[in-house]
Every structure is written in C-alpha cells, then in structure tokens.
Write a protein that holds these residues in place. Structure first.
Motif, PDB file in Angstrom:
ATOM      1  N   SER B  66      34.727   5.774  28.418  1.00 54.58           N
ATOM      2  CA  SER B  66      35.205   7.143  28.180  1.00 54.58           C
ATOM      3  C   SER B  66      36.242   7.178  27.067  1.00 54.58           C
ATOM      4  O   SER B  66      36.199   8.046  26.194  1.00 54.58           O
ATOM      5  N   THR B  67      37.200   6.232  27.130  1.00 51.04           N
ATOM      6  CA  THR B  67      38.233   6.184  26.105  1.00 51.04           C
ATOM      7  C   THR B  67      37.597   6.021  24.731  1.00 51.04           C
ATOM      8  O   THR B  67      37.970   6.718  23.767  1.00 51.04           O
ATOM      9  N   ALA B  68      36.618   5.111  24.628  1.00 52.03           N
ATOM     10  CA  ALA B  68      35.974   4.855  23.345  1.00 52.03           C
ATOM     11  C   ALA B  68      35.264   6.115  22.841  1.00 52.03           C
ATOM     12  O   ALA B  68      35.422   6.506  21.686  1.00 52.03           O
ATOM     13  N   TYR B  69      34.499   6.787  23.708  1.00 53.68           N
ATOM     14  CA  TYR B  69      33.785   8.000  23.297  1.00 53.68           C
ATOM     15  C   TYR B  69      34.749   9.064  22.789  1.00 53.68           C
ATOM     16  O   TYR B  69      34.564   9.631  21.717  1.00 53.68           O
ATOM     17  N   GLY B 228      35.120  12.617  31.488  1.00 60.10           N
ATOM     18  CA  GLY B 228      35.356  11.183  31.337  1.00 60.10           C
ATOM     19  C   GLY B 228      36.812  10.860  31.560  1.00 60.10           C
ATOM     20  O   GLY B 228      37.690  11.499  30.998  1.00 60.10           O
ATOM     21  N   ARG B 229      37.076   9.866  32.423  1.00 60.91           N
ATOM     22  CA  ARG B 229      38.459   9.482  32.698  1.00 60.91           C
ATOM     23  C   ARG B 229      38.839   8.346  31.753  1.00 60.91           C
ATOM     24  O   ARG B 229      38.232   7.284  31.792  1.00 60.91           O
ATOM     25  N   THR B 230      39.839   8.567  30.898  1.00 61.20           N
ATOM     26  CA  THR B 230      40.220   7.498  29.966  1.00 61.20           C
ATOM     27  C   THR B 230      41.110   6.484  30.687  1.00 61.20           C
ATOM     28  O   THR B 230      41.578   6.730  31.804  1.00 61.20           O
ATOM     29  N   MET B 231      41.357   5.351  30.000  1.00 64.84           N
ATOM     30  CA  MET B 231      42.196   4.300  30.586  1.00 64.84           C
ATOM     31  C   MET B 231      43.578   4.828  30.943  1.00 64.84           C
ATOM     32  O   MET B 231      44.112   4.526  32.011  1.00 64.84           O
ATOM     33  N   ALA B 232      44.170   5.628  30.025  1.00 67.85           N
ATOM     34  CA  ALA B 232      45.529   6.114  30.264  1.00 67.85           C
ATOM     35  C   ALA B 232      45.558   7.043  31.485  1.00 67.85           C
ATOM     36  O   ALA B 232      46.465   6.951  32.316  1.00 67.85           O
ATOM     37  N   VAL B 233      44.555   7.915  31.600  1.00 69.71           N
ATOM     38  CA  VAL B 233      44.496   8.821  32.745  1.00 69.71           C
ATOM     39  C   VAL B 233      44.274   8.017  34.035  1.00 69.71           C
ATOM     40  O   VAL B 233      44.910   8.268  35.062  1.00 69.71           O
ATOM     41  N   HIS B 234      43.397   7.016  33.947  1.00 68.04           N
ATOM     42  CA  HIS B 234      43.120   6.156  35.105  1.00 68.04           C
ATOM     43  C   HIS B 234      44.405   5.465  35.562  1.00 68.04           C
ATOM     44  O   HIS B 234      44.744   5.472  36.747  1.00 68.04           O
ATOM     45  N   PHE B 235      45.126   4.926  34.591  1.00 73.10           N
ATOM     46  CA  PHE B 235      46.384   4.256  34.904  1.00 73.10           C
ATOM     47  C   PHE B 235      47.362   5.230  35.562  1.00 73.10           C
ATOM     48  O   PHE B 235      48.006   4.903  36.571  1.00 73.10           O
ATOM     49  N   TYR B 236      47.443   6.439  35.011  1.00 76.15           N
ATOM     50  CA  TYR B 236      48.355   7.435  35.569  1.00 76.15           C
ATOM     51  C   TYR B 236      48.006   7.729  37.032  1.00 76.15           C
ATOM     52  O   TYR B 236      48.886   7.758  37.897  1.00 76.15           O
TER      53      TYR B 236
END
Lengths: 279, 278
Positions: B66-69, B228-236
């Motif tokens: 997701s982050t890449a897209y 899409g859940r990005t890495m930063a959102v996932h981490f949050y």
C-alpha cells in the motif's frame, strides 16, 4: 501560436498547480465548516468550552487554549535548544564538523511524527507520571515532544540566517577587539534577527499544526487545562480523533475547527513571509 | 561586576556545546532505541507475510505494498507539476506578479498542516468525488503535500545549472525548449531526483493525511479504488491501540531506517550537484 508560446502556456498552467491547490483547500474547508460557524455563531463557537457534538454543543475554546499552551511550551524547549544548535554550528564549529553535524541534525526532520509520539508514550509519559504526578499524558508531555520536533525547522533556518550575515561584519567587530562571543551576541545575532524570527515563527506553525504525536502523548481531555500535568486536547487532535465517525453537524464542526486552525497557520506563515521579504 | 569577556566567551561556548550535544543525544537516542528494539523482529517472514489478527501476528507485507502504491502515485502526479512549475519560474518568466503569486502559493502550501490536507482530501476526493477511502484518494492528497518540496528543490537545481550552458545552446541555434529538454534538465536531474527522494521520504512517514483519505484496511489493495493501510498508519494503529509492541517497534524501525537512508542519499546527491556547478 508557435511551439515556444504553446510550451510556455502549458508550463504556466502547471505552475498554477500550487496556488490552485491552496485555493481549493481553502474553498473546501470553508465550504464544509462555515455553515456550522454561522449556525452556532462565531462567539459561541470560539468562546465556549462546552464540546458535546452529539448534543449540539460546539465550543472549542478549551482546544484553542490547549493548542496555544502546547505550542508555547514547545517554544520554551525548542527555541533555546534550536538557537544554541544553530549558533554553535554556524559560528563556533570547524567547517568539517559543521558539514557533518548540520545534515545530521536535519535528519531529525525525517523521523515520522508517529515515531516521536510513540517514543513519547514509551519513555516520557511514564517519567512524568512517576516523578511529577498526574496521568503522564499531559500538556507537558505534548510540549516536550513538540519542542523536539520543531528543532530541525528552527536549526536549519537559523543557520541559513546566520550564514547569510556578511563575513565583513565579523571581521570588523573582531578587529575592534571584541571576542567571538561578543561579536556573535552584539553583531551577528542582531543582523540575523529577522531570519531567526522567521525560523521561530515557522517552528510555531509546525507545532500548532502537528497532530499524530500530540494525540499520542497529550491525553486528549476536553477541559481547560489547570496545570501543565493536565491532559489536553488540541485543535488538531480534536479533528483527527473524531473525523472517523462524525456525521452531519458534528462533521461540520470538525471542519470549522479546521478553519480556526487554518487561519492561525496562515497568519503565522504570512508573517514569516512578510518578515523575510522586508529583509 | 563585569566578567572578563574571555571568561564569558568560554562559559557561553560551554553552554552552547552542551545544548547542541543534548540535541544530538536526543537524535541518537531515538535512532538507537527504535533500532535495538525493532530490528531483531525484522525477519524475511515479517516483511513478506500479510498481517494477521489485526497486526498481532504475521508481518507487514500488505502495508509495504500500500505504501509503495500510494507513494508512487503521489510522485507520478506531483513530479510533472512540480518540475513544470520550476521550469516556468526559472526559464520562462521574469520576476513579477505571476512568479510572486506562484511562489507564495508554494510557500503557503508547504506550511499547510497535514491534518488540514487530510480534511481537504477527505471532503473532496473521498466524499464529493466519490473515490472513497482509497489508494487513489490518498495518492492525490499526498501529491499536493509533496508538490512544494519538488518545486523548491527543482528550482534550486535548475538555477544551479550555469548560464553558459544555455548561451552555448542558443549560439548553436537551438530553441529554448530544446535547450531546456536536452541540456538544462539533464544537468539538473540529480537535483530534481533529490526533490523526488525527499518527497518519498515525506510520504513514507505521513499518517494524518492518509488516515482520512486512504483508510486503514489491512488487506493488499487490488485496485486504485481499494483502501490501503500504509506502514506509518499501521504503526500508528499498532502503537496507539497497544496491539503488539514488538511488531510496532519492528515496523517503526523499517519505516525510520528507510526514511533516513532515503534522505541521506538525497542530501549527498544535492551536495554533489552543488559542488559540480559552484
């Protein structure tokens, strides 16, 4: 129309993208938020601290006050640390060290705000809870984290301002028998003052607008803070916490909160631009 | 009583270096703490498995995708706009009201906080245009966020190309457009790349914008219209809801280290360009 002229037109339209986006942002935030301010009345909106959106109470005074206090607190930590860093690097460090330290300190800017918030929760909040009392999640925690987060802004813009002071000023002062420090304090700093003020204002803008880190460490309570150890909810946190489920008037109220935030930020940015231009 | 100026200077210097040292310590602390607690959990399985059970188990593969897209989309949209703006500002026009307005727009846009951009993306892309919480809404909003970065760095890079290059082209009978596309842009390319890399770094770490435009669905998005859940959102989400500390630390480590490496590379590239032409 010649090819050159055509290319120029196209590029001109591309160049309008930034100002166009800004106009769109302003338009839509006001479009969504203004009806609520008109409905509630500006005075009841910004001068009441009764926020119960499901019951029709939309007062954001406590959040405005919290945003201001958290930002001021951030300045208390961030400005002295940032200025010290800038002066050390620009005036008192050998060229080689400066070339390593400046980009290193600017790396702080790349660390995502959620990471600052996370470390704040893991390290800072427990320390405050144990040694100072209160819930830990507090105005103080928010201020400290924001103070650290604005360092790269303050440092890098201040360094540029200090470096822009002509070398002749320093040489003149040293030739008169002043020490390096006297030169810095009496000659260089006053000459760079407008740039340094810009740095501080832009740092404030960053602090007011920061969201994720503040949500994580400031506690988000809906009250006017009575001490630095009290949990607070800023304008930004209010939007981020409730936008996910808000609807109708409640959602409008969050956009109206956005208007207040947007106006504060624009005033800060405009004053920074004006100060820079006057130089 | 007045202290000897030399003593004052020694004291002032000591204080300044202490404070600077403190700032450096904070930075080192952040990097070391996240790396030490995060990196041991970063395994091939963590990188290439889908998250399970809200992120308690499994890895972060779908969030990387997701982050890449989203980042790619933002860069693809913002680069032509940003570089076009920079070319217009540097090559096609004299300083005047038009450049002033354009620069003002870019400066103000750079100062707009991400939560405001999130609100804007939410109302325009997610609601009004009906794109929903999606990779597309997120990418569009992020494009606006990184636009000022690309404009600023591209402008600097194009300005750094010596005037002689252009004069030489014109004396060979090349048109202005040929000069720009064949000579100026290739010479400025490292600087433009720097801007794009900094934008990637900024996009990777962004949370507030994406929470309200791209949503937080933990699945791999199949189309532009999927959330899409990005890495930063996932981490949050992992950190805030206390779902899994080891996984939160590991995600933070990957996120932070990739951003720092990208920024470092961008910085080195720009330094090299500036050295070549100064």
């Amino acid at each position: 129309m010649g090819r050159g002229k055509f290319v120029e037109r196209v590029l001109f339209f591309l160049a309008l993208s930034s100002i166009g986006s800004l106009a769109l942002i302003t338009f839509f935030i006001f479009l969504e938020g203004l009806p609520l301010i008109l409905h509630t009345g500006l005075k009841d909106f910004v001068a009441s601290s009764h926020w119960a959106p499901t019951k029709g109470h939309f007062g954001i005074l406590a959040m405005i006050v919290s945003s201001i206090l958290v930002t001021l607190g951030a300045m208390v930590l961030g400005v002295p640390l940032g200025l010290a860093g800038a002066i050390t690097l620009a005036e008192f460090s050998p060229e080689r060290l400066k070339r390593i330290l400046k980009p290193t300190l600017e790396l702080l800017a790349g660390i995502p705000s959620v990471v600052y918030g996370f470390l704040g929760v893991i390290w800072l909040v427990p320390l405050i809870r144990i040694y100072l009392g209160g819930p830990g999640l507090s105005l103080l925690a928010g201020s400290l984290i924001l103070g650290i987060m604005i360092l790269p802004t303050v440092i890098s813009i201040s360094i540029d301002a200090l470096t822009a002071v002509p070398q002749l000023y320093r040489e003149g002062s040293i030739a008169l028998g002043a020490t390096r420090w006297q030169t810095v304090r009496r000659v260089v700093l006053p000459a760079a003052s407008s740039g340094i003020i810009t740095a501080i204002i832009l740092g404030m803008g960053r602090a007011v607008g920061e969201t994720m880190a503040v949500i994580m460490v400031a506690g988000n309570a809906l009250k006017l803070p009575t001490s630095v150890l009290a949990p607070v909810r800023t304008l930004t946190s209010n939007i981020a916490l409730e936008l996910g489920y808000a609807a109708g008037r409640h959602r409008e109220a969050l956009f109206a909160t956005g208007i207040v935030l947007f106006v504060i930020i624009m005033i800060l940015n405009l004053s920074a631009t004006l100060i820079t231009r006057r130089r | 009583m007045r202290l000897d100026p030399r003593i004052t200077q020694t004291l002032a210097k000591a204080l300044l270096w202490t404070l600077t040292g403190f700032t450096l310590l904070i930075l080192i602390f952040i990097i070391v703490d996240i790396s030490i607690k995060g990196l041991p959990h970063v395994t091939a399985a963590f990188l290439f498995q889908e998250p399970h059970d809200m992120g308690r188990a499994g890895g972060i593969f779908s969030t990387i995708v997701s982050t890449a897209y989203i980042t790619l989309l933002a860069i693809l949209l913002a680069s032509p706009l940003g570089v076009g703006t920079a070319i217009y500002l540097t090559e096609y026009t004299r300083e005047g009201w038009a450049t002033r307005i354009i620069r003002f727009g870019a400066e103000c846009l750079a100062g707009v906080p991400s939560i405001i951009l999130g609100l804007f993306g939410f109302v325009l892309f997610v609601m009004k245009l009906g794109l929903g919480w999606s990779v597309l809404s997120g990418g569009l909003t992020l494009a606006i966020m990184v636009l000022p970065i690309i404009i600023r760095t591209s402008e600097e890079a194009i300005k750094a190309v010596p005037q002689d290059y252009r004069t030489a082209c014109y004396s060979l009978g090349m048109s202005q457009w040929q000069t720009i596309t064949r000579i100026v842009l290739p010479a400025a390319l490292p600087g433009i790349t720097t801007g794009i890399m900094l934008s990637v770094g900024r996009s990777l770490g962004e949370t507030a914008v994406l929470l309200f435009t791209a949503g937080a669905a933990p699945r791999t998005p199949a189309t532009l219209f999927d959330s899409g859940r990005t890495m930063a959102v996932h981490f949050y989400i992992l950190a805030r809801e206390g779902i899994s500390m080891p996984n939160a630390y590991a995600t933070a480590a990957i996120l932070m280290i990739s951003i720092l490496l990208i920024n470092l590379a961008a910085y080195t590239l720009m330094q090299r360009l500036m050295k070549r032409y100064s």
